[in-house]
Design a protein around this motif. Sequence first.
Motif, PDB file in Angstrom:
ATOM      1  N   LEU A   5       0.809  -1.222   0.000  1.00 51.89           N
ATOM      2  CA  LEU A   5       0.000   0.000   0.000  1.00 51.89           C
ATOM      3  C   LEU A   5       0.838   1.266   0.000  1.00 51.89           C
ATOM      4  O   LEU A   5       0.519   2.238  -0.692  1.00 51.89           O
ATOM      5  CB  LEU A   5      -0.923   0.008   1.217  1.00 51.89           C
ATOM      6  CG  LEU A   5      -2.177  -0.862   1.159  1.00 51.89           C
ATOM      7  CD1 LEU A   5      -2.827  -0.927   2.537  1.00 51.89           C
ATOM      8  CD2 LEU A   5      -3.162  -0.299   0.136  1.00 51.89           C
ATOM      9  N   TYR A   6       1.915   1.278   0.787  1.00 46.90           N
ATOM     10  CA  TYR A   6       2.632   2.534   1.040  1.00 46.90           C
ATOM     11  C   TYR A   6       4.024   2.605   0.429  1.00 46.90           C
ATOM     12  O   TYR A   6       4.568   3.703   0.274  1.00 46.90           O
ATOM     13  CB  TYR A   6       2.710   2.785   2.561  1.00 46.90           C
ATOM     14  CG  TYR A   6       1.345   2.927   3.170  1.00 46.90           C
ATOM     15  CD1 TYR A   6       0.617   4.100   3.029  1.00 46.90           C
ATOM     16  CD2 TYR A   6       0.764   1.868   3.865  1.00 46.90           C
ATOM     17  CE1 TYR A   6      -0.650   4.225   3.577  1.00 46.90           C
ATOM     18  CE2 TYR A   6      -0.510   1.990   4.422  1.00 46.90           C
ATOM     19  CZ  TYR A   6      -1.214   3.165   4.273  1.00 46.90           C
ATOM     20  OH  TYR A   6      -2.467   3.286   4.813  1.00 46.90           O
ATOM     21  N   GLY A   7       4.601   1.485   0.098  1.00 41.42           N
ATOM     22  CA  GLY A   7       5.893   1.481  -0.578  1.00 41.42           C
ATOM     23  C   GLY A   7       6.926   2.362   0.108  1.00 41.42           C
ATOM     24  O   GLY A   7       7.224   2.198   1.290  1.00 41.42           O
ATOM     25  N   ASP A   8       7.470   3.335  -0.624  1.00 43.28           N
ATOM     26  CA  ASP A   8       8.531   4.211  -0.107  1.00 43.28           C
ATOM     27  C   ASP A   8       8.006   5.502   0.534  1.00 43.28           C
ATOM     28  O   ASP A   8       8.794   6.412   0.825  1.00 43.28           O
ATOM     29  CB  ASP A   8       9.483   4.600  -1.245  1.00 43.28           C
ATOM     30  CG  ASP A   8      10.241   3.395  -1.788  1.00 43.28           C
ATOM     31  OD1 ASP A   8      10.443   2.436  -1.025  1.00 43.28           O
ATOM     32  OD2 ASP A   8      10.623   3.435  -2.975  1.00 43.28           O
ATOM     33  N   LYS A   9       6.696   5.584   0.749  1.00 46.71           N
ATOM     34  CA  LYS A   9       6.121   6.845   1.253  1.00 46.71           C
ATOM     35  C   LYS A   9       6.767   7.275   2.572  1.00 46.71           C
ATOM     36  O   LYS A   9       7.182   8.430   2.725  1.00 46.71           O
ATOM     37  CB  LYS A   9       4.617   6.710   1.445  1.00 46.71           C
ATOM     38  CG  LYS A   9       3.978   7.981   2.031  1.00 46.71           C
ATOM     39  CD  LYS A   9       2.541   7.780   2.413  1.00 46.71           C
ATOM     40  CE  LYS A   9       1.922   9.080   2.933  1.00 46.71           C
ATOM     41  NZ  LYS A   9       2.685   9.711   4.027  1.00 46.71           N
ATOM     42  N   PHE A  10       6.826   6.375   3.541  1.00 46.75           N
ATOM     43  CA  PHE A  10       7.344   6.745   4.860  1.00 46.75           C
ATOM     44  C   PHE A  10       8.817   7.134   4.779  1.00 46.75           C
ATOM     45  O   PHE A  10       9.241   8.149   5.338  1.00 46.75           O
ATOM     46  CB  PHE A  10       7.147   5.597   5.848  1.00 46.75           C
ATOM     47  CG  PHE A  10       5.710   5.230   6.073  1.00 46.75           C
ATOM     48  CD1 PHE A  10       4.802   6.138   6.607  1.00 46.75           C
ATOM     49  CD2 PHE A  10       5.236   3.967   5.738  1.00 46.75           C
ATOM     50  CE1 PHE A  10       3.474   5.804   6.813  1.00 46.75           C
ATOM     51  CE2 PHE A  10       3.903   3.614   5.934  1.00 46.75           C
ATOM     52  CZ  PHE A  10       3.026   4.538   6.468  1.00 46.75           C
ATOM     53  N   SER A  11       9.601   6.334   4.061  1.00 42.56           N
ATOM     54  CA  SER A  11      11.027   6.645   3.925  1.00 42.56           C
ATOM     55  C   SER A  11      11.242   7.944   3.158  1.00 42.56           C
ATOM     56  O   SER A  11      12.138   8.727   3.485  1.00 42.56           O
ATOM     57  CB  SER A  11      11.742   5.494   3.206  1.00 42.56           C
ATOM     58  OG  SER A  11      11.715   4.322   3.988  1.00 42.56           O
ATOM     59  N   GLY A  12      10.405   8.169   2.156  1.00 40.23           N
ATOM     60  CA  GLY A  12      10.501   9.417   1.397  1.00 40.23           C
ATOM     61  C   GLY A  12      10.227  10.631   2.256  1.00 40.23           C
ATOM     62  O   GLY A  12      10.928  11.660   2.148  1.00 40.23           O
ATOM     63  N   ASP A  13       9.225  10.536   3.113  1.00 36.10           N
ATOM     64  CA  ASP A  13       8.923  11.646   4.028  1.00 36.10           C
ATOM     65  C   ASP A  13      10.080  11.898   5.000  1.00 36.10           C
ATOM     66  O   ASP A  13      10.386  13.049   5.340  1.00 36.10           O
ATOM     67  CB  ASP A  13       7.649  11.345   4.821  1.00 36.10           C
ATOM     68  CG  ASP A  13       6.385  11.571   4.004  1.00 36.10           C
ATOM     69  OD1 ASP A  13       6.474  12.196   2.929  1.00 36.10           O
ATOM     70  OD2 ASP A  13       5.308  11.115   4.443  1.00 36.10           O
ATOM     71  N   ILE A  14      10.705  10.815   5.453  1.00 38.66           N
ATOM     72  CA  ILE A  14      11.838  10.961   6.370  1.00 38.66           C
ATOM     73  C   ILE A  14      12.973  11.718   5.692  1.00 38.66           C
ATOM     74  O   ILE A  14      13.582  12.621   6.274  1.00 38.66           O
ATOM     75  CB  ILE A  14      12.310   9.574   6.861  1.00 38.66           C
ATOM     76  CG1 ILE A  14      11.276   8.973   7.817  1.00 38.66           C
ATOM     77  CG2 ILE A  14      13.669   9.683   7.566  1.00 38.66           C
ATOM     78  CD1 ILE A  14      11.496   7.502   8.119  1.00 38.66           C
ATOM     79  N   ASP A  15      13.246  11.367   4.442  1.00 38.99           N
ATOM     80  CA  ASP A  15      14.346  12.000   3.710  1.00 38.99           C
ATOM     81  C   ASP A  15      14.072  13.466   3.405  1.00 38.99           C
ATOM     82  O   ASP A  15      14.947  14.329   3.573  1.00 38.99           O
ATOM     83  CB  ASP A  15      14.599  11.262   2.391  1.00 38.99           C
ATOM     84  CG  ASP A  15      15.285   9.921   2.600  1.00 38.99           C
ATOM     85  OD1 ASP A  15      15.913   9.736   3.660  1.00 38.99           O
ATOM     86  OD2 ASP A  15      15.176   9.059   1.706  1.00 38.99           O
ATOM     87  N   THR A  16      12.871  13.746   2.953  1.00 37.75           N
ATOM     88  CA  THR A  16      12.579  15.098   2.455  1.00 37.75           C
ATOM     89  C   THR A  16      12.051  16.045   3.523  1.00 37.75           C
ATOM     90  O   THR A  16      12.170  17.267   3.372  1.00 37.75           O
ATOM     91  CB  THR A  16      11.564  15.035   1.300  1.00 37.75           C
ATOM     92  OG1 THR A  16      10.342  14.437   1.768  1.00 37.75           O
ATOM     93  CG2 THR A  16      12.101  14.200   0.143  1.00 37.75           C
TER      94      THR A  16
END
Length: 291
Positions: free
Chosen positions: A151-162
Amino acid sequence: MAIRAFSGRLTALAATTGAALVTLTAPAHAAPEPLSYVALGDSYSAASGVLPLDPKASPLCARSTANYPHVIAKRTGAALKDVTCGAAQTKDFAGAQYPGVPPQLDALGQDTDLVTLTIGGNDNNTFISTILSCATAGLGTAGQGHPCKSLYGDKFSGDIDTKTYPAVKSALQAVKNKAPNAKVAVLGYPWIMPPTAQKGCFVKMPIASGDVPYVRDIQTHLNRAVQRAASETGATYVDFSQSSEGHDACQPIGTRWVEPALFGTNFVPVHPNALGESAMADATMGALGMH
């Protein structure tokens, strides 16, 4: 000869008495000032969910007197100013989190010697979104597959990075600016989930088997972002990647440092218990050379 000898003894006595008087009247060395210690941060620093609660704190912060800052202060004799607060985000360093709860940076000053904190886990609702979203997805598949990752893929990691990383870096720089003479230690977050699906615990942490490593990877990503921000601002990073291994929320009472979502002992789930807070104090003191 006898008079001379007696006179000599009087002279010696006068010298001895004078030395004693000097010793008695000389001011004693002043006791060293206790370390001026300010504790900032979120619920992992506040030990939200662990009793007893700190009567000096807003009930909304759910701050415990068993949190790692209190443990460090007790062990070192430091003068602690604890402004940790559950659910704190980086924005709450510069702004009031709740009515009557001032910005955390207000506690800092030129005379601050030591600052500790955990921060970043609540930015973008990373922790709560990961646990709630993945638990909901896991319940929907009865613990099978990796529905959360799908469902979420890289969403959480992307938010952490950006979003999270630059916010944590900015917050740490603000701490340095307000307390330029302080040693600053930012803690990583102890493991919540074990490394593999085989070591998961669906009854207590309803994360689907295939999502156990996915959730773990999100936490790894967060900790690395915090570590990077610490390195770039001159703060000490306290790493739990090794020391908290085997103490995750799936372990039994007396072994785990973090309580599970269900059937735990804390009134706030998925947070460190008293054992975990004590371990966090140990690691922080070790990283700062305070043992």
